[in-house]
Enzyme design. Sequence first.
Site, PDB file in Angstrom:
ATOM      1  N   ILE A  17       0.720  -1.339  -0.074  1.00 43.51           N
ATOM      2  CA  ILE A  17      -0.189  -0.025  -0.114  1.00 43.51           C
ATOM      3  C   ILE A  17       0.647   1.371  -0.011  1.00 43.51           C
ATOM      4  O   ILE A  17       0.372   2.370  -0.587  1.00 43.51           O
ATOM      5  CB  ILE A  17      -0.830   0.031   1.128  1.00 43.51           C
ATOM      6  CG1 ILE A  17      -2.169   1.147   0.888  1.00 43.51           C
ATOM      7  CG2 ILE A  17      -0.391   0.189   2.366  1.00 43.51           C
ATOM      8  CD1 ILE A  17      -3.272   0.740   1.741  1.00 43.51           C
ATOM      9  N   ASN A  30      -3.461   1.870  15.418  1.00 42.35           N
ATOM     10  CA  ASN A  30      -3.729   1.882  16.701  1.00 42.35           C
ATOM     11  C   ASN A  30      -4.238   3.224  17.541  1.00 42.35           C
ATOM     12  O   ASN A  30      -3.912   3.937  17.065  1.00 42.35           O
ATOM     13  CB  ASN A  30      -2.928   0.864  17.652  1.00 42.35           C
ATOM     14  CG  ASN A  30      -1.578   1.502  17.588  1.00 42.35           C
ATOM     15  OD1 ASN A  30      -1.507   2.679  18.358  1.00 42.35           O
ATOM     16  ND2 ASN A  30      -0.532   1.013  17.458  1.00 42.35           N
ATOM     17  N   GLY A  38       3.187  -4.082  11.255  1.00 44.29           N
ATOM     18  CA  GLY A  38       2.435  -4.352  10.104  1.00 44.29           C
ATOM     19  C   GLY A  38       2.431  -3.332   9.231  1.00 44.29           C
ATOM     20  O   GLY A  38       3.259  -2.579   8.930  1.00 44.29           O
ATOM     21  N   ASP A  40       0.793  -0.442   9.673  1.00 45.78           N
ATOM     22  CA  ASP A  40       1.229   0.902  10.293  1.00 45.78           C
ATOM     23  C   ASP A  40       2.702   1.201  10.290  1.00 45.78           C
ATOM     24  O   ASP A  40       3.316   2.283   9.626  1.00 45.78           O
ATOM     25  CB  ASP A  40       0.804   0.587  11.667  1.00 45.78           C
ATOM     26  CG  ASP A  40       0.620   2.298  12.496  1.00 45.78           C
ATOM     27  OD1 ASP A  40       0.842   2.915  11.690  1.00 45.78           O
ATOM     28  OD2 ASP A  40       0.069   1.705  13.636  1.00 45.78           O
ATOM     29  N   SER A 127      -7.788  -4.778  10.262  1.00 44.47           N
ATOM     30  CA  SER A 127      -8.147  -5.782  11.522  1.00 44.47           C
ATOM     31  C   SER A 127      -7.773  -6.992  11.297  1.00 44.47           C
ATOM     32  O   SER A 127      -8.005  -7.934  12.125  1.00 44.47           O
ATOM     33  CB  SER A 127      -9.590  -5.674  11.803  1.00 44.47           C
ATOM     34  OG  SER A 127      -9.673  -4.468  12.859  1.00 44.47           O
ATOM     35  N   THR A 128      -7.358  -7.655   9.918  1.00 48.64           N
ATOM     36  CA  THR A 128      -7.488  -8.805   9.789  1.00 48.64           C
ATOM     37  C   THR A 128      -5.811  -9.375   9.784  1.00 48.64           C
ATOM     38  O   THR A 128      -5.620 -10.486   9.683  1.00 48.64           O
ATOM     39  CB  THR A 128      -7.733  -9.402   8.239  1.00 48.64           C
ATOM     40  OG1 THR A 128      -6.956  -8.724   7.381  1.00 48.64           O
ATOM     41  CG2 THR A 128      -9.167  -8.918   8.035  1.00 48.64           C
TER      42      THR A 128
HETATM   43  P1  ADP Z   1      -4.580  -4.704  12.202  1.00 46.07           P
HETATM   44  O1  ADP Z   1      -3.602  -4.827  13.517  1.00 46.07           O
HETATM   45  O2  ADP Z   1      -5.529  -3.861  11.913  1.00 46.07           O
HETATM   46  O3  ADP Z   1      -4.866  -6.241  12.172  1.00 46.07           O
HETATM   47  P2  ADP Z   1      -2.138  -5.550  10.581  1.00 46.07           P
HETATM   48  O4  ADP Z   1      -1.056  -4.329   9.972  1.00 46.07           O
HETATM   49  O5  ADP Z   1      -1.552  -6.374  11.258  1.00 46.07           O
HETATM   50  O6  ADP Z   1      -3.272  -4.515  11.061  1.00 46.07           O
HETATM   51  O7  ADP Z   1      -2.831  -6.131   9.247  1.00 46.07           O
HETATM   52  C1  ADP Z   1      -3.624  -5.634   8.330  1.00 46.07           C
HETATM   53  C2  ADP Z   1      -3.256  -6.169   7.064  1.00 46.07           C
HETATM   54  O8  ADP Z   1      -2.172  -5.368   6.280  1.00 46.07           O
HETATM   55  C3  ADP Z   1      -2.951  -7.429   6.972  1.00 46.07           C
HETATM   56  O9  ADP Z   1      -3.702  -8.106   5.677  1.00 46.07           O
HETATM   57  C4  ADP Z   1      -1.409  -7.601   6.632  1.00 46.07           C
HETATM   58  O10 ADP Z   1      -0.920  -8.444   5.571  1.00 46.07           O
HETATM   59  C5  ADP Z   1      -1.551  -6.223   5.493  1.00 46.07           C
HETATM   60  N1  ADP Z   1      -0.217  -5.460   5.419  1.00 46.07           N
HETATM   61  C6  ADP Z   1       0.793  -5.607   6.185  1.00 46.07           C
HETATM   62  N2  ADP Z   1       1.736  -4.634   5.526  1.00 46.07           N
HETATM   63  C7  ADP Z   1       1.281  -4.276   4.350  1.00 46.07           C
HETATM   64  C8  ADP Z   1       1.653  -3.405   3.206  1.00 46.07           C
HETATM   65  N3  ADP Z   1       2.860  -2.726   3.161  1.00 46.07           N
HETATM   66  N4  ADP Z   1       0.786  -3.092   2.191  1.00 46.07           N
HETATM   67  C9  ADP Z   1      -0.418  -3.639   2.259  1.00 46.07           C
HETATM   68  N5  ADP Z   1      -0.936  -4.565   3.398  1.00 46.07           N
HETATM   69  C10 ADP Z   1      -0.073  -4.562   4.260  1.00 46.07           C
END
Ligand code: ADP
Length: 177
Positions: A17, A30, A38, A40, A127-128
């Site tokens: 993203i 958060n 993740g 964030d 959230s997934t």
């Molecule tokens: P949450 O705490 O809301 O569950 P996470 O960051 O742990 O957030 O995960 C949310 C989603 O983002 C997951 O499907 C994860 O695989 C995805 N994710 C992690 N890094 C990236 C990225 N650089 N671009 C897009 N999606 C991502």
Amino acid sequence: MEKMVGKTKLSLVQGDITLQETEAIVNAANTTLLGGGGVDGAIHRAGGPKILEECKEIVAKQERCPTGEAVITTGGNMATKYVIHTVGPVWSGGNRNEDRLLRNAYYNSLNVAKENGIKSISFPSISTGVYRFPKERAVKIALTTVKEFVQEYNFEEVRFVLFSENDMRIYENELKD
Ligand code: ADP
């Protein structure tokens, strides 16, 4: 894969993203807004320290960002102009209003985009990841909320950026129907 919903293009892309050139990207943050792992962590790393500074200013004004709400900063060093930070619910079995809170996270992100005149936006799968919301259930909520919202406000594009092939498949199956 893409599909028109009214005048809005709804698209699914597998990738990172932080590399999207839509006017806004959404961060699954958060409540502290001070960064995490993740997506964030990836957004703060790619966008640089300016985003965290802006988040700190927001926290100084309104304190933390409650679950389901959304706030906006610039995109720092990324191609995107804005980051909309929202907080999805932590899954804890389904009886703690998780569905409604996830819907709010999508709805309020879209609403902040609308208020800022933003016409294209990318979402991660909120959230997934670490928050463990069941994926199929989350995808249904994500797509339903977006489809409802764009009845009232046309975006040029609402894009879902899925990190894994598996997530991409789940979204494709859901968008087909
Ligand atoms: P949450 O705490 O809301 O569950 P996470 O960051 O742990 O957030 O995960 C949310 C989603 O983002 C997951 O499907 C994860 O695989 C995805 N994710 C992690 N890094 C990236 C990225 N650089 N671009 C897009 N999606 C991502």
